[in-house]
Design a protein around this motif. Structure first.
Motif, short mmCIF file in Angstrom:
data_model
loop_
_atom_site.label_atom_id
_atom_site.label_comp_id
_atom_site.label_asym_id
_atom_site.label_seq_id
_atom_site.Cartn_x
_atom_site.Cartn_y
_atom_site.Cartn_z
N PHE A 87 -2.83 12.17 -1.28
CA PHE A 87 -4.01 11.31 -1.22
C PHE A 87 -3.56 9.91 -1.58
CE2 PHE A 87 -5.44 15.58 -2.04
CZ PHE A 87 -6.54 15.72 -1.18
N GLY A 88 -3.32 9.09 -0.56
CA GLY A 88 -2.84 7.73 -0.77
C GLY A 88 -2.22 7.21 0.50
N ASP A 89 -1.89 5.95 0.50
CA ASP A 89 -1.30 5.31 1.68
C ASP A 89 0.21 5.43 1.64
OD1 ASP A 89 -3.91 4.61 2.18
OD2 ASP A 89 -3.69 2.54 1.52
N ILE A 90 0.81 5.48 2.84
CA ILE A 90 2.27 5.56 2.91
C ILE A 90 2.81 4.48 3.83
CG2 ILE A 90 2.44 8.01 2.35
CD1 ILE A 90 2.66 8.65 5.27
N ARG A 91 4.03 4.02 3.49
CA ARG A 91 4.69 2.98 4.28
C ARG A 91 6.19 3.24 4.28
NH1 ARG A 91 3.20 -2.73 2.40
NH2 ARG A 91 4.78 -2.39 0.83
N ALA A 92 6.76 3.32 5.49
CA ALA A 92 8.21 3.54 5.62
C ALA A 92 8.64 3.25 7.05
CB ALA A 92 8.56 4.98 5.26
N PRO A 93 9.93 2.97 7.26
CA PRO A 93 10.42 2.81 8.63
C PRO A 93 10.41 4.13 9.42
CG PRO A 93 11.93 1.81 7.06
CD PRO A 93 10.93 2.59 6.28
N LYS A 94 10.63 5.26 8.72
CA LYS A 94 10.66 6.57 9.38
C LYS A 94 9.76 7.53 8.62
CE LYS A 94 15.45 6.09 10.83
NZ LYS A 94 16.81 6.49 10.51
N LEU A 95 9.02 8.37 9.37
CA LEU A 95 8.10 9.32 8.77
C LEU A 95 8.21 10.66 9.47
CD1 LEU A 95 5.61 10.04 6.98
CD2 LEU A 95 4.18 9.12 8.80
N VAL A 96 8.32 11.73 8.66
CA VAL A 96 8.33 13.10 9.18
C VAL A 96 7.23 13.87 8.45
CG1 VAL A 96 9.67 15.22 9.47
CG2 VAL A 96 10.83 13.00 9.55
#
Length: 137
Positions: A85-94
């Motif tokens: 429960f929250g926001d995510i930020r990254a160059p790559k996501l799986v």
């Protein structure tokens, strides 16, 4: 020393921490944390992990329950049965199948500037009516 950056740390499921968790190298965390995790290393979370706070690391494998925002410089991997429960930020996501995720994502490997949204008046009224029917169905 290169041995310190390659260190592997483990906090098992019987560990409870309040405050900011900082580490170098790699950390496997399977306990409870009220606070943030900050590192230039790799975070591996276990199935029993419960985190109430923000995570800011180079790379992370998420398991367990996380209530907070997750930022990774390289990659976020969310395993089956994880609750985030929250926001995510990254160059790559799986994201594996069976994940509960409520929040916003920003996956931007090439750091592309966002394009402005189209003006509010654009779009035909008939397509909006179709969406309304679907939403009410």
């Amino acid at each position: 020393m290169s041995t310190q950056t390659n260190s592997k740390n483990i906090l098992n499921s019987d560990v409870e921490v309040k405050g900011t968790l900082k580490f170098a190298g790699e950390l496997t965390f399977d306990g409870k944390l009220e606070g943030d995790i900050n590192s230039d290393g790799l975070l591996q979370m276990g199935d029993n992990a419960v985190v109430k706070g923000n995570i800011n690391v180079t790379s992370v494998v998420l398991r367990g329950k996380i209530n907070g925002n997750v930022i990774a410089k390289e990659k976020i991997e969310i395993k089956t049965k994880t609750e985030l429960f929250g926001d995510i930020r990254a160059p790559k996501l799986v994201i594996e199948e069976g994940v509960t995720f409520v929040g916003k994502t920003e996956v931007n490997p090439n750091k592309v500037a966002p394009t402005p949204p189209p003006p509010a008046g654009s779009g035909s009224p008939s397509s909006r009516a179709g969406e309304t029917v679907k939403a009410g169905y």
